[in-house]
Design an enzyme around this catalytic site. Sequence first.
Site, PDB file in Angstrom:
ATOM      1  N   HIS A 106     101.407  22.492  39.507  1.00 24.47           N
ATOM      2  CA  HIS A 106     100.179  21.692  39.501  1.00 24.47           C
ATOM      3  C   HIS A 106      99.280  22.178  40.955  1.00 24.47           C
ATOM      4  CE1 HIS A 106     101.624  19.635  36.296  1.00 24.47           C
ATOM      5  NE2 HIS A 106     102.607  19.467  37.091  1.00 24.47           N
ATOM      6  N   GLU A 143     103.203  14.484  42.429  1.00 28.17           N
ATOM      7  CA  GLU A 143     103.948  15.755  42.104  1.00 28.17           C
ATOM      8  C   GLU A 143     103.646  16.883  42.765  1.00 28.17           C
ATOM      9  OE1 GLU A 143     105.531  18.267  38.243  1.00 28.17           O
ATOM     10  OE2 GLU A 143     103.958  16.663  37.974  1.00 28.17           O
ATOM     11  N   HIS A 198     108.934  21.724  39.642  1.00 25.11           N
ATOM     12  CA  HIS A 198     108.178  20.471  38.960  1.00 25.11           C
ATOM     13  C   HIS A 198     108.873  19.395  39.220  1.00 25.11           C
ATOM     14  CE1 HIS A 198     104.862  22.216  36.478  1.00 25.11           C
ATOM     15  NE2 HIS A 198     105.499  23.151  36.513  1.00 25.11           N
ATOM     16  N   GLU A 280     112.414  20.761  36.532  1.00 26.25           N
ATOM     17  CA  GLU A 280     112.040  19.436  36.511  1.00 26.25           C
ATOM     18  C   GLU A 280     113.307  18.593  37.395  1.00 26.25           C
ATOM     19  OE1 GLU A 280     109.272  18.037  35.794  1.00 26.25           O
ATOM     20  OE2 GLU A 280     108.598  19.305  33.941  1.00 26.25           O
TER      21      GLU A 280
END
Length: 316
Positions: A106, A143, A198, A280
């Site tokens: 992101h 995040e 992430h 993640e």
Amino acid sequence: MPYDESVSPTPRRWPLIVAAALAAVCLGAAGCGAGGDSGGAQARPRQGGSGMSAAPPSAPPSQSAPAPAPGKTSASPTASASPSKSAGGRTSGPLSGKTVVIDPGHNPNNHLHTREINRQVDIGTTHKECDTTGTSTDSGYAEARFTLDVSHRLRALLRAQGAKVVLTYDDDRPYGPCVDERARIGNEAKADAVVSVHADGSAVGNRGFHVILPAPVRGGAADTSKIVGPSRDLGTRIAGLFVRATGSAPSNYVGGNTGLDTRKDLGGLNLSTVPKVFIECGNMRDPKDAALLTSASWRQKAAQGIADGISSYLKG
């Protein structure tokens, strides 16, 4: 997928994950003989984190501090690295000559550019959003801030071992890059390994980390046939050594407590021509995981675990 409160981590499985990674470490090491679009849980229709718009990024006090100097112990596979400067001024070390691309998931400013990031891009088998906002903790720690921080720490650890490290972006653009560009950066760098960093945005009670592996995919510009095997090796090593470095459990809601998940819907994996995985690191929407993710000392451990896995993979 729907959260099932009966699902919980199985501690007895964790040593198996570590053992698998450590066995892989020892395969190519002398003296070892006698003695794992952003990701998110697949049910969520997002390319990374969660589909929700993140709260405007606001880092906790510990986040703004620079990454501490890598602290290594004798238990770490990267501990033996003793980088030195070659005659040409380049850092030499056990990963000298290797190229690693780190993809911080992101962008902290994506939420200000929803029109741009909602643009559809071709991921070979279908079209998806250019990028997404990612998720955040209840306190507003985004995040995208987490992924940049861990990526900076990871870069320092890998450079200390002599690797050439490329970031897909470094808080130096207003939004994105799009998922197809993220894959292209790794491909054009001819990276020996790519890791997309992430943190998840799942339901409260869903805890732990998981590493996302590319599935066999062929369509349009997507063909993962050559990277499925090496990516699984990379991901398995990262999963096992992430457990050891952080003490975190594998996800209790994705991957059946293995810490591994295989997906075919992520452009960053589908379009890669070099070994690549997503990790993640935990669930930002769960208070217990959020307490870890917002801790600078834990983020250093997370970076160390990822670095250990990459180093193990690259050393063979």
